[in-house]
Motif scaffolding. Structure first.
Motif, short mmCIF file in Angstrom:
data_model
loop_
_atom_site.label_atom_id
_atom_site.label_comp_id
_atom_site.label_asym_id
_atom_site.label_seq_id
_atom_site.Cartn_x
_atom_site.Cartn_y
_atom_site.Cartn_z
N ASP A 119 0.83 -1.20 0.00
CA ASP A 119 0.00 0.00 0.00
C ASP A 119 0.87 1.26 0.00
N LYS A 120 1.92 1.25 0.81
CA LYS A 120 2.85 2.38 0.83
C LYS A 120 3.59 2.49 -0.51
N ALA A 121 4.00 1.35 -1.05
CA ALA A 121 4.71 1.35 -2.34
C ALA A 121 3.82 1.91 -3.44
N LEU A 122 2.53 1.59 -3.36
CA LEU A 122 1.58 2.08 -4.36
C LEU A 122 1.51 3.60 -4.34
N THR A 123 1.46 4.18 -3.16
CA THR A 123 1.38 5.64 -3.04
C THR A 123 2.60 6.31 -3.67
N TYR A 124 3.78 5.81 -3.33
CA TYR A 124 5.01 6.38 -3.89
C TYR A 124 5.10 6.15 -5.40
N ALA A 125 4.75 4.92 -5.83
CA ALA A 125 4.86 4.58 -7.26
C ALA A 125 3.92 5.44 -8.10
N LEU A 126 2.71 5.67 -7.61
CA LEU A 126 1.75 6.48 -8.36
C LEU A 126 2.29 7.90 -8.51
N GLY A 127 2.84 8.45 -7.46
CA GLY A 127 3.42 9.79 -7.54
C GLY A 127 4.62 9.83 -8.46
N PHE A 128 5.45 8.80 -8.39
CA PHE A 128 6.65 8.71 -9.22
C PHE A 128 6.28 8.68 -10.71
N ILE A 129 5.25 7.91 -11.03
CA ILE A 129 4.81 7.79 -12.43
C ILE A 129 4.11 9.06 -12.90
N LYS A 130 3.30 9.66 -12.03
CA LYS A 130 2.62 10.91 -12.41
C LYS A 130 3.62 12.03 -12.67
N ASP A 131 4.74 12.01 -11.97
CA ASP A 131 5.78 13.03 -12.21
C ASP A 131 6.28 12.99 -13.65
N LYS A 132 6.21 11.84 -14.28
CA LYS A 132 6.69 11.71 -15.66
C LYS A 132 5.79 12.46 -16.65
N GLN A 133 4.59 12.82 -16.21
CA GLN A 133 3.70 13.60 -17.07
C GLN A 133 4.23 15.01 -17.32
N THR A 134 5.21 15.42 -16.55
CA THR A 134 5.81 16.74 -16.74
C THR A 134 7.08 16.67 -17.57
N CYS A 135 7.47 15.46 -17.98
CA CYS A 135 8.72 15.29 -18.74
C CYS A 135 8.52 15.65 -20.21
N THR A 136 9.62 15.82 -20.90
CA THR A 136 9.62 16.01 -22.35
C THR A 136 10.46 14.91 -22.97
N GLY A 137 9.90 14.23 -23.94
CA GLY A 137 10.58 13.11 -24.56
C GLY A 137 9.82 11.82 -24.33
N PHE A 138 10.49 10.70 -24.43
CA PHE A 138 9.82 9.40 -24.29
C PHE A 138 9.22 9.19 -22.91
N SER A 139 9.82 9.80 -21.88
CA SER A 139 9.32 9.60 -20.51
C SER A 139 7.89 10.08 -20.34
N ALA A 140 7.46 11.06 -21.15
CA ALA A 140 6.11 11.60 -21.02
C ALA A 140 5.07 10.51 -21.18
N ALA A 141 5.30 9.57 -22.11
CA ALA A 141 4.34 8.50 -22.37
C ALA A 141 4.18 7.58 -21.16
N TYR A 142 5.26 7.40 -20.37
CA TYR A 142 5.17 6.56 -19.17
C TYR A 142 4.07 7.08 -18.24
#
Length: 439
Positions: A218-241
């Protein structure tokens, strides 16, 4: 869960007891999908070994391709935009596609900025994990343990939480490669968000499973979701993640269908297919900036997850190829109850069902008169028929008569095969597809 150590680049430290216990619990979990299909890391280790590595110097990926490839992407996207502009001028653009023009023009601007950059092809992101295979042999997942620990300190979170998400992400690549049919390389902008989505779904499922590692999941899920959402601010291939976070938040309840459908068709997809290109440039090189654009991207993904069996620009060729597909797959007998003779001694036959569809004078039982369009005899209910070549199918796509005939043909397929197939008329093309889950 078994693992080995990279002999050339051993990590500074292997798993701590706490990390190993958590990862073992995640690896044991079975996520059931469609029918007999399931995801489990321990099962995937039958063919995909796990290696712990401390390598950091070359474990990276470019956010943009090399200059030649990015030039091709710009040409490709400019062509797609011009095609949309032509449709706008003809007032022939479907409502759900109107948002594409806005997002693609934004993406084109980003690609041109990357093209002008002196560092094009050099901007890179440190890898936390990697899936590697060589034509199904020597399949392995590599965890870059030292890099994961450094990234976890920046988040900050316990290293084991990030390690669990990376482990799941990389083994989803293995799952997608081995579970489905086909052998083509994965398409990055399609596969990466699906691997992120799968990792979040498993962590969510483990968290609610009551297992010994449920609280940690449950704790890992919270961190992972935030980690993946941060990629929405990237430019390049990471944005698709980052689209993996959207899929989890908006479509978590259909994960068995989405994961199974993607696993079945992931290695059948072509980079040059129109639908694939449309989806790619929704998520790359920038993430969609509005919820309604995310929704368009999801619809593009759903279209990709159907298996296209017939695709033609000509109506009569499309109808002919559909009948050939039905013939090759022993599905013609389903039409037998709907064959009708319109008039006494009429040599032409119709396919119809009162109140549902009517294709008049559609078949004939003599190949010599008139010209026929079928690739050979059609054996339906023990009798031999031929598909009649009617002049009406050759009319232009926007004529009323043509629409009427194709409408009746679509009604027939939908009624007789009870939703087994999907027929679309899109961009002057006729497409017959099916959903791998319901087929």
């Amino acid at each position: 869960m078994q693992y080995s150590i990279d002999e050339k680049y051993p990590p500074i430290q292997e798993f701590t007891p706490s990390e190993e216990a958590f990862l073992q619990g995640v690896a044991e979990y079975v996520l059931f999908l469609d029918k007999s299909l399931f995801f489990q890391i321990n099962d995937l280790q039958r063919h995909t070994k796990l290696i712990l590595s401390g390598e950091t110097e070359t474990a990276c990926r470019s956010e943009f391709p090399n200059p030649d490839e990015i030039n091709k992407e710009i040409e490709e996207l400019e062509k797609m935009i011009n095609e949309l502009l032509d449709k706008v001028q003809r007032e022939d653009l479907q409502e759900e596609n109107r948002g594409l023009l806005e997002i693609w023009e934004r993406q084109l601007k980003e690609l041109k900025e990357a093209q002008r950059s002196v560092n094009v092809g050099e901007k890179s992101t440190k890898l936390l994990g990697r899936y590697k295979h060589n034509n199904s042999s020597d399949s392995k997942v590599i965890l870059y343990v030292d890099a994961i620990e450094k990234r976890a300190k920046k988040i900050p979170c316990d290293t084991k939480f990030l390690m669990g998400q990376v482990l799941l992400h990389e083994y989803f690549h293995s799952f997608y490669y081995h579970a489905g049919v086909g052998s083509r390389m994965a398409i990055k902008c399609v596969e990466e968000p699906m691997a992120e989505y799968g990792s979040l779904v498993v962590l969510d499922s483990v968290a609610s499973s009551g297992s010994a590692v449920a609280q940690d999941a449950d704790k890992a899920l919270t961190y992972a979701l935030g980690f993946i959402k941060d990629k929405q601010t990237c430019t390049g291939f990471s944005a698709a993640y980052g689209f993996g976070a959207y899929l989890y938040e908006k479509h978590k309840n259909v994960f068995p269908q989405l994961l199974a459908r993607y696993a079945n068709v992931s290695r059948l997809m072509e980079k040059c297919e129109k639908e694939t290109r449309e989806y790619k440039y929704m998520l790359y090189p920038k993430y969609p900036y509005a919820p309604w654009l995310e929704n368009i991207a999801f619809k593009k993904l759903e279209a990709l997850l159907k298996v296209v069996v017939v695709r033609e620009s000509s109506a009569i060729r499309f109808v002919r190829e559909v009948f050939k597909y039905l013939k090759d797959n022993d599905l013609l007998d389903c039409l037998a109850p709907f064959i009708r003779t319109q008039e006494k001694d009429n040599k032409y036959l119709s396919l119809s069902q009162d109140g549902f569809f009517c294709l008049r004078n559609f078949l004939c039982d003599n190949p010599t008169s008139p010209p026929v369009a079928s690739p050979g005899p059609l054996i339906i209910g023990g009798n031999t028929y031929y598909l009649r070549s009617s002049w009406g199918w050759s009319e232009r796509i926007n004529t009323t008569r043509h629409h009427h005939q194709m409408d009746e043909f679509i009604k027939m397929i939908n009624y007789v095969y009870r939703g087994q197939f999907d027929i679309q008329i899109a961009d002057d093309e006729y497409i017959l597809s099916y959903d791998v889950i319901n087929h």
